[in-house]
Design a protein around this motif. Structure first.
Motif, PDB file in Angstrom:
ATOM      1  N   GLU A 165      -5.565  -2.907  -2.924  1.00 30.29           N
ATOM      2  CA  GLU A 165      -4.030  -3.116  -2.342  1.00 30.29           C
ATOM      3  C   GLU A 165      -3.989  -4.569  -2.327  1.00 30.29           C
ATOM      4  N   ASP A 205       7.180  -4.483   3.840  1.00 28.01           N
ATOM      5  CA  ASP A 205       7.346  -4.238   5.383  1.00 28.01           C
ATOM      6  C   ASP A 205       6.948  -6.093   5.245  1.00 28.01           C
ATOM      7  N   SER A 216       0.847  -0.781  -0.136  1.00 24.97           N
ATOM      8  CA  SER A 216      -0.331  -0.190   0.258  1.00 24.97           C
ATOM      9  C   SER A 216       0.825   1.379  -0.273  1.00 24.97           C
ATOM     10  N   PRO A 217       0.912   2.382  -1.593  1.00 29.34           N
ATOM     11  CA  PRO A 217       1.598   3.299  -1.334  1.00 29.34           C
ATOM     12  C   PRO A 217       1.520   4.241  -0.343  1.00 29.34           C
ATOM     13  N   MET A 218       0.020   4.486  -0.314  1.00 23.97           N
ATOM     14  CA  MET A 218      -0.568   5.515   0.637  1.00 23.97           C
ATOM     15  C   MET A 218      -0.287   5.419   2.042  1.00 23.97           C
ATOM     16  N   ASN A 219      -0.226   4.171   2.139  1.00 20.96           N
ATOM     17  CA  ASN A 219       0.359   3.896   3.626  1.00 20.96           C
ATOM     18  C   ASN A 219       1.897   3.381   3.938  1.00 20.96           C
ATOM     19  N   ARG A 220       2.639   3.520   2.677  1.00 26.23           N
ATOM     20  CA  ARG A 220       4.379   3.772   3.349  1.00 26.23           C
ATOM     21  C   ARG A 220       4.168   1.952   3.490  1.00 26.23           C
ATOM     22  N   VAL A 221       3.659   1.592   3.101  1.00 23.02           N
ATOM     23  CA  VAL A 221       3.623   0.064   2.571  1.00 23.02           C
ATOM     24  C   VAL A 221       4.313  -0.748   1.561  1.00 23.02           C
ATOM     25  N   GLY A 222       5.835  -1.117   1.690  1.00 22.86           N
ATOM     26  CA  GLY A 222       6.160  -1.675   0.251  1.00 22.86           C
ATOM     27  C   GLY A 222       6.419  -3.759   0.803  1.00 22.86           C
TER      28      GLY A 222
END
Length: 199
Positions: free
Chosen positions: A149, A122, A113-119
């Motif tokens: 996502e 992670d 989830s790039p919006m939540n800074r989860v790559g």
């Protein structure tokens, strides 16, 4: 202006931090806890602290366990050639309730989830690749949610698994049991038509 004594305000604030709990629900929970006998309130607090201290991740599937292998990985009755990939330990419980799946799991602990800074780094993707590289797994079922996502995560992992030659499948989507076609959106109807099977 504070309506409650500071310790009660703090308790309400802590309950309000829980997902899906708004201000009024937090107040109700706080007042419920205050109404408990002291022994029950202490037992409630001890259960939270004990769970936080003793729950770890299974070294194989990353599901929650209280030490060592989780009960699913430890069971000799489970089918070892199939792994169902889920985003969250709650998803394991949901699939287990169906009593239709007898394989193993792999818990990612989130989705890309790039919006939540989860790559990808992670998530618990690397342990999944290590499991598949051993050659015992023949099918990986992607059971992430059918949202943006979840789809992105499933596609990313499928690309990583392609060199291993394992079969990668996706859960079927469609009209829910008891649902009506007239209320289904276009994307759901499209997936339902694509996933149709012979009866």
């Amino acid at each position: 202006m504070e309506y409650f004594p500071p310790p009660l305000e703090k308790l309400v604030e802590q309950f309000a931090r829980l997902p899906g709990i708004g201000g009024k629900s937090a107040q109700r929970l706080a007042f419920f806890v205050l109404g408990l006998p002291e022994a029950e309130a202490q037992s409630f607090a001890d259960a939270i602290v004990d769970a936080k201290r003793s729950i770890t991740c299974c070294p194989v599937c990353q599901n929650f366990t209280s030490g060592g292998l989780c009960p699913i990985c430890a069971s000799p009755k489970r089918e070892g050639s199939t792994v169902c990939v889920v985003a969250d330990p709650r998803d394991v419980a949901a699939i287990e309730r169906s009593r239709e799946y007898n394989g193993h799991y792999h818990v990612l602990h989130g989705v890309i989830s790039p919006m939540n800074r989860v790559g990808p780094d992670d998530l618990a993707i690397k342990p999944l690749l290590e499991r598949v590289s051993k050659g015992e797994i023949q099918e990986v079922i992607m059971a992430t949610n059918p949202d943006t996502e979840g789809e992105a995560t499933a596609m990313y992992i499928a690309r990583l698994l392609k060199p291993f030659g394992v079969r990668v499948t996706r859960l079927a989507y469609g009209i829910p049991v008891g649902g009506h076609l007239e209320f289904a959106d276009e994307a759901t109807l499209t997936r339902a038509l694509e996933g149709r099977r012979e009866i």
